[in-house]
Design an enzyme around this catalytic site. Structure first.
Site, PDB file in Angstrom:
ATOM      1  N   ARG A  81      16.526  29.008 -15.162  1.00  0.00           N
ATOM      2  CA  ARG A  81      15.154  29.419 -14.808  1.00  0.00           C
ATOM      3  C   ARG A  81      14.473  28.276 -14.049  1.00  0.00           C
ATOM      4  NH1 ARG A  81      12.710  33.796 -18.232  1.00  0.00           N
ATOM      5  NH2 ARG A  81      14.102  34.218 -19.964  1.00  0.00           N
ATOM      6  N   MET A  85     -13.919  -4.260  -0.303  1.00  0.00           N
ATOM      7  CA  MET A  85     -14.669  -4.474   0.940  1.00  0.00           C
ATOM      8  C   MET A  85     -15.503  -3.228   1.211  1.00  0.00           C
ATOM      9  SD  MET A  85     -13.866  -7.451   2.179  1.00  0.00           S
ATOM     10  CE  MET A  85     -14.280  -7.422   3.910  1.00  0.00           C
ATOM     11  N   GLY A 145      -5.012  -5.829  -5.865  1.00  0.00           N
ATOM     12  CA  GLY A 145      -6.389  -5.316  -5.961  1.00  0.00           C
ATOM     13  C   GLY A 145      -6.698  -4.764  -7.328  1.00  0.00           C
ATOM     14  N   ARG A 146      -7.809  -4.065  -7.355  1.00  0.00           N
ATOM     15  CA  ARG A 146      -8.247  -3.390  -8.566  1.00  0.00           C
ATOM     16  C   ARG A 146      -7.264  -2.247  -8.833  1.00  0.00           C
ATOM     17  NH1 ARG A 146     -11.543   0.597 -10.136  1.00  0.00           N
ATOM     18  NH2 ARG A 146     -13.212   0.079 -11.610  1.00  0.00           N
ATOM     19  N   ASP A 147      -6.850  -2.086 -10.094  1.00  0.00           N
ATOM     20  CA  ASP A 147      -6.013  -0.949 -10.496  1.00  0.00           C
ATOM     21  C   ASP A 147      -4.735  -0.835  -9.646  1.00  0.00           C
ATOM     22  OD1 ASP A 147      -5.438   1.233 -12.069  1.00  0.00           O
ATOM     23  OD2 ASP A 147      -6.460   2.653 -10.770  1.00  0.00           O
ATOM     24  N   HIS A 148      -4.058  -1.958  -9.474  1.00  0.00           N
ATOM     25  CA  HIS A 148      -2.820  -1.987  -8.667  1.00  0.00           C
ATOM     26  C   HIS A 148      -1.772  -1.018  -9.256  1.00  0.00           C
ATOM     27  CE1 HIS A 148      -0.082  -4.152  -5.881  1.00  0.00           C
ATOM     28  NE2 HIS A 148       0.822  -3.694  -6.727  1.00  0.00           N
ATOM     29  N   HIS A 168      -7.377   2.059   6.533  1.00  0.00           N
ATOM     30  CA  HIS A 168      -8.598   2.222   7.317  1.00  0.00           C
ATOM     31  C   HIS A 168      -9.212   0.841   7.559  1.00  0.00           C
ATOM     32  CE1 HIS A 168      -8.070   6.444   6.740  1.00  0.00           C
ATOM     33  NE2 HIS A 168      -7.984   6.260   5.437  1.00  0.00           N
ATOM     34  N   THR A 192       0.834  -1.200   0.000  1.00  0.00           N
ATOM     35  CA  THR A 192       0.000   0.000   0.000  1.00  0.00           C
ATOM     36  C   THR A 192       0.869   1.249   0.000  1.00  0.00           C
ATOM     37  OG1 THR A 192      -1.759   1.203   1.140  1.00  0.00           O
ATOM     38  CG2 THR A 192      -0.237  -0.001   2.536  1.00  0.00           C
ATOM     39  N   ARG A 193       0.287   2.347  -0.485  1.00  0.00           N
ATOM     40  CA  ARG A 193       0.963   3.647  -0.393  1.00  0.00           C
ATOM     41  C   ARG A 193       0.007   4.672   0.207  1.00  0.00           C
ATOM     42  NH1 ARG A 193      -1.557   5.100  -5.358  1.00  0.00           N
ATOM     43  NH2 ARG A 193      -1.509   7.267  -4.702  1.00  0.00           N
ATOM     44  N   ARG A 197      15.484  36.498  -7.070  1.00  0.00           N
ATOM     45  CA  ARG A 197      16.739  36.585  -7.837  1.00  0.00           C
ATOM     46  C   ARG A 197      17.800  37.338  -7.043  1.00  0.00           C
ATOM     47  NH1 ARG A 197      17.726  34.385 -12.802  1.00  0.00           N
ATOM     48  NH2 ARG A 197      15.848  33.422 -13.631  1.00  0.00           N
ATOM     49  N   HIS A 257      -9.297  -1.794   4.740  1.00  0.00           N
ATOM     50  CA  HIS A 257      -8.018  -2.455   4.430  1.00  0.00           C
ATOM     51  C   HIS A 257      -7.717  -3.546   5.450  1.00  0.00           C
ATOM     52  CE1 HIS A 257      -7.625   1.714   2.852  1.00  0.00           C
ATOM     53  NE2 HIS A 257      -7.313   1.026   1.765  1.00  0.00           N
TER      54      HIS A 257
HETATM   55  S1  PPS Z   1      12.065  33.146 -14.300  1.00  0.00           S
HETATM   56  O1  PPS Z   1      12.038  32.806 -15.736  1.00  0.00           O
HETATM   57  O2  PPS Z   1      10.801  32.769 -13.652  1.00  0.00           O
HETATM   58  O3  PPS Z   1      13.230  32.550 -13.619  1.00  0.00           O
HETATM   59  O4  PPS Z   1      12.175  34.719 -14.254  1.00  0.00           O
HETATM   60  P1  PPS Z   1      12.093  35.634 -12.953  1.00  0.00           P
HETATM   61  O5  PPS Z   1      13.103  35.227 -11.978  1.00  0.00           O
HETATM   62  O6  PPS Z   1      10.690  35.744 -12.451  1.00  0.00           O
HETATM   63  O7  PPS Z   1      12.494  37.031 -13.566  1.00  0.00           O
HETATM   64  C1  PPS Z   1      12.607  38.144 -12.704  1.00  0.00           C
HETATM   65  C2  PPS Z   1      12.776  39.450 -13.467  1.00  0.00           C
HETATM   66  O8  PPS Z   1      13.942  39.400 -14.253  1.00  0.00           O
HETATM   67  C3  PPS Z   1      13.831  40.372 -15.323  1.00  0.00           C
HETATM   68  N1  PPS Z   1      14.551  39.798 -16.484  1.00  0.00           N
HETATM   69  C4  PPS Z   1      14.087  38.915 -17.382  1.00  0.00           C
HETATM   70  N2  PPS Z   1      12.881  38.317 -17.544  1.00  0.00           N
HETATM   71  C5  PPS Z   1      12.729  37.459 -18.562  1.00  0.00           C
HETATM   72  N3  PPS Z   1      13.690  37.149 -19.449  1.00  0.00           N
HETATM   73  C6  PPS Z   1      14.917  37.719 -19.338  1.00  0.00           C
HETATM   74  N4  PPS Z   1      15.880  37.408 -20.198  1.00  0.00           N
HETATM   75  C7  PPS Z   1      15.138  38.637 -18.268  1.00  0.00           C
HETATM   76  N5  PPS Z   1      16.205  39.364 -17.865  1.00  0.00           N
HETATM   77  C8  PPS Z   1      15.831  40.049 -16.780  1.00  0.00           C
HETATM   78  C9  PPS Z   1      12.347  40.578 -15.519  1.00  0.00           C
HETATM   79  O9  PPS Z   1      12.142  41.944 -15.308  1.00  0.00           O
HETATM   80  C10 PPS Z   1      11.652  39.748 -14.441  1.00  0.00           C
HETATM   81  O10 PPS Z   1      10.721  40.474 -13.676  1.00  0.00           O
HETATM   82  P2  PPS Z   1       9.156  40.696 -13.981  1.00  0.00           P
HETATM   83  O11 PPS Z   1       8.641  41.137 -12.652  1.00  0.00           O
HETATM   84  O12 PPS Z   1       8.561  39.424 -14.430  1.00  0.00           O
HETATM   85  O13 PPS Z   1       9.110  41.755 -14.995  1.00  0.00           O
END
Ligand code: PPS
Length: 579
Positions: A457, A339, A297-300, A209, A204-205, A443, A212
């Protein structure tokens, strides 16, 4: 139970072979330790740690290492090793291209636990690049990545496979429930010491109850066997409750069994949710653990429904496929009917045995989740008070659960503005601590070394997901507002969080023209001028969410209205009081 690792049981492993034990002798371990100082190291992932534990302790007998290419292709296409022995699941070490490029056949690699210990030394046999599409089609019968096994293969598996024999130094260490984790050798020895000849295992995962308990007791009585409750505590289906809660439930349920006839042991298996193939695999693993019968059982090991809402496998396919191979494995499958509780009789019966006209009561998993979420009373006929208490402690009603609101959308789409408005409104509401994980903030504080490549990303979003899941687990609120342009990693985050509490994905769908017009940071202009490369929405893709809980277009809605829409949804789902 004796902790001695060596088997005293005369019974053979699956297919009549020898039960493996791949931990080297103490003298050899000392040599391997010395040698490994000079070897390239690979840090094992969680899934690989699960696999290697069962390789080393004999759970995966007859394997004596990771599959080589010929075995892999044969397993993939025919469910058999190249020598014809039945083995349904490909088990290889997947590594990055970069790491794969540094090793040759014949090389030796130190396989390490994330905490640094060398678990085993692998002698490389084959290195190859697999065809994931083909593997998915052959092993899982589909390439639809709604299937958790396919998703893991496509999105979480490294592109290079390595096969080869392993020599073990030590089993991966566990910090939880160490007194109920028995190796195949330990279980066999214990069964022999207790004079148990027939043992029926229950896989089981899920929490257990009354149904079982009734079912397993009936199955054991039916075949005249002792019982092994053998739950999987390694990798299970995404979104499953964590193993701590499940084990608390198993321990509570265990009080309703006769301790002289029933044993509980945890299995550190990484499931693939592969239905019929997985059932065969589970049976082989159980045979290796010394059992003679296996409840199916069913759908193991079912992966749920495909993207069109249809089940991936037929409900009895696993039973049928296992029945075909049972003799070869040397295990007897025990199939059973669901059951159900019969109100008038105040007892459980297999569904086909319910007398006509009587009332059958049943609570599905989804319904139970709903009852826990809204705090309604769970009837005593369904479960035991201790199990319900354990569930309630981890799953308080939604109004006390943590949750994550995950905004995603193009740059300048309005994510941060709505997120900030939402944070203030939730702080006013005051029921929980609130943390903002805005794209720019993350970031700066968590991901300052990352670029905007796809790989970075994804890493950025995984970090956000990890922090959000920890906050959610501890009953707080995480508001995330990254771009998160890629669907696969968004799904990973959903899975990371939803085992612990609510996950609300909000797609901020403001059209790119409007975002570009706003261009609050002047980045669209830079991207158009070619000064900034790989900018989302201009020359880098944004994959539109298909399953967002809410879609908000800020060209039509003020930030406060948008925040209200999120609050309304949270209230509707029971996380907060109606505003
Ligand atoms: S991600 O793709 O989800 O990791 O991006 P994120 O960390 O949310 O991005 C933060 C902000 O970085 C600026 N920024 C860029 N965005 C997209 N593509 C590129 N190449 C890039 N370089 C810098 C951008 O302003 C994101 O902020 P928001 O608030 O979305 O404008």
């Amino acid at each position: 139970m004796s902790q001695n690792q060596q088997s005293a049981s005369p019974s053979t492993a699956a297919h009549g072979g020898e039960l493996k034990w791949l931990i080297a002798s103490p003298a050899r371990v000392a040599e391997l330790k010395q040698e490994s100082v000079h070897l390239p190291s690979w840090d094992l992932t969680f899934k690989q740690l699960c696999d290697i534990e069962l390789l080393l302790n004999g759970g995966f007998s007859p394997l004596d290492g990771f599959l080589g290419q010929a075995d892999y292709e044969s397993v993939r296409d025919h469910m058999r090793l190249a020598n014809g022995v039945l083995w349904p699941m490909p088990i290889m070490l997947d590594v990055t291209e970069q790491f794969g490029g540094t090793i040759q056949p014949g090389a030796r690699i130190a396989l390490r636990h994330p905490e640094g210990m060398v678990i085993a030394v692998l002698t490389v046999g084959d290195i190859w690049k697999p065809d994931f599409q083909r593997e998915a089609q052959q092993v899982f019968g589909t390439t639809d990545d709604t299937h958790p096994g396919v998703f893991t293969l496509f999105k979480q598996t490294n592109p290079v496979y390595v096969g080869g024999k392993i020599e073990g130094l030590e089993l991966p260490i566990h910090h939880s429930y160490t007194n109920i984790r028995f190796t195949p050798h330990q279980l066999r020895r214990a069964f022999a010491e207790r004079g148990w000849k027939k043992i029926v295992a229950f896989q089981t995962r899920n929490p257990m109850h009354r149904a079982h308990v009734e079912l397993t007791q009936r199955a054991a009585a039916y075949v005249g066997a002792n019982l092994l409750i053998h739950p999987v505590v390694g990798q299970t289906k995404p979104g499953d409750v964590d193993h701590f809660l499940r084990v608390r439930c198993y321990q509570a349920a265990l009080k309703h069994y006769d301790p002289d006839t029933t044993e509980l042991s945890l299995l550190q298996l990484a499931m693939r949710m592969g239905g019929p193939r997985e059932a065969v695999w589970h049976a082989i693993i159980r045979k290796n653990h010394g059992v003679t019968h296996f409840i199916v059982g069913r759908d193991h090991a079912g992966p749920g429904n495909d993207k069109n809402g249809k089940p991936f496998y037929g409900p009895y396919e696993a039973q049928e496929v296992l029945a075909k191979h049972a003799e070869e494995i040397g295990i007897e499958p025990v199939t059973f009917n669901e059951m159900v509780y019969v109100k008038e009789l105040d007892k459980y019966l297999p569904r086909p045995e319910v007398p006509q006209g009587m009332t059958v009561l049943n609570i599905s998993g989804t319904e139970l989740r709903r009852m826990l979420n809204d705090g309604s009373e769970i009837p005593a006929w369904f479960s035991y008070p201790e199990v319900i208490d354990a569930l309630r402690a981890t799953y308080p009603p939604r109004k006390a659960q943590g949750f994550t609101v995950f905004f995603t959308g193009l740059p300048s789409s309005g994510k941060s503005t709505i997120a900030n408005a939402l944070v203030s409104r939730l702080m006013e509401e005051g029921s929980r601590p609130v943390t903002l994980l805005d794209g720019d903030l993350v970031r700066k504080h968590l991901s300052s070394e990352l670029t905007f490549s796809k790989e970075h990303r994804d890493l950025n979003i995984r970090r956000i997901g990890y922090v959000a899941s920890e906050i959610t687990k501890n009953h707080g609120v995480a508001i995330c507002a990254p771009i998160a342009p890629y669907a696969a990693v968004r799904r990973e985050v959903r899975e990371m969080v939803s085992g612990y509490g609510g996950f609300i994905e909000v797609y901020v769908s403001t059209p790119v023209e409007v975002c570009e017009q706003r261009d609050r940071k002047g980045l669209y202009a830079k991207a158009r001028a070619g000064i900034l490369k790989g900018f989302t929405g201009i020359d880098d893709p944004y994959e539109v969410p298909e399953h967002a809980e809410l879609v908000i277009d800020t060209s039509r809605l003020e930030p406060d209205e948008a925040a209200s829409a999120v609050l309304d949804l949270l209230a509707e789902r029971g996380y907060i009081a109606k505003p």
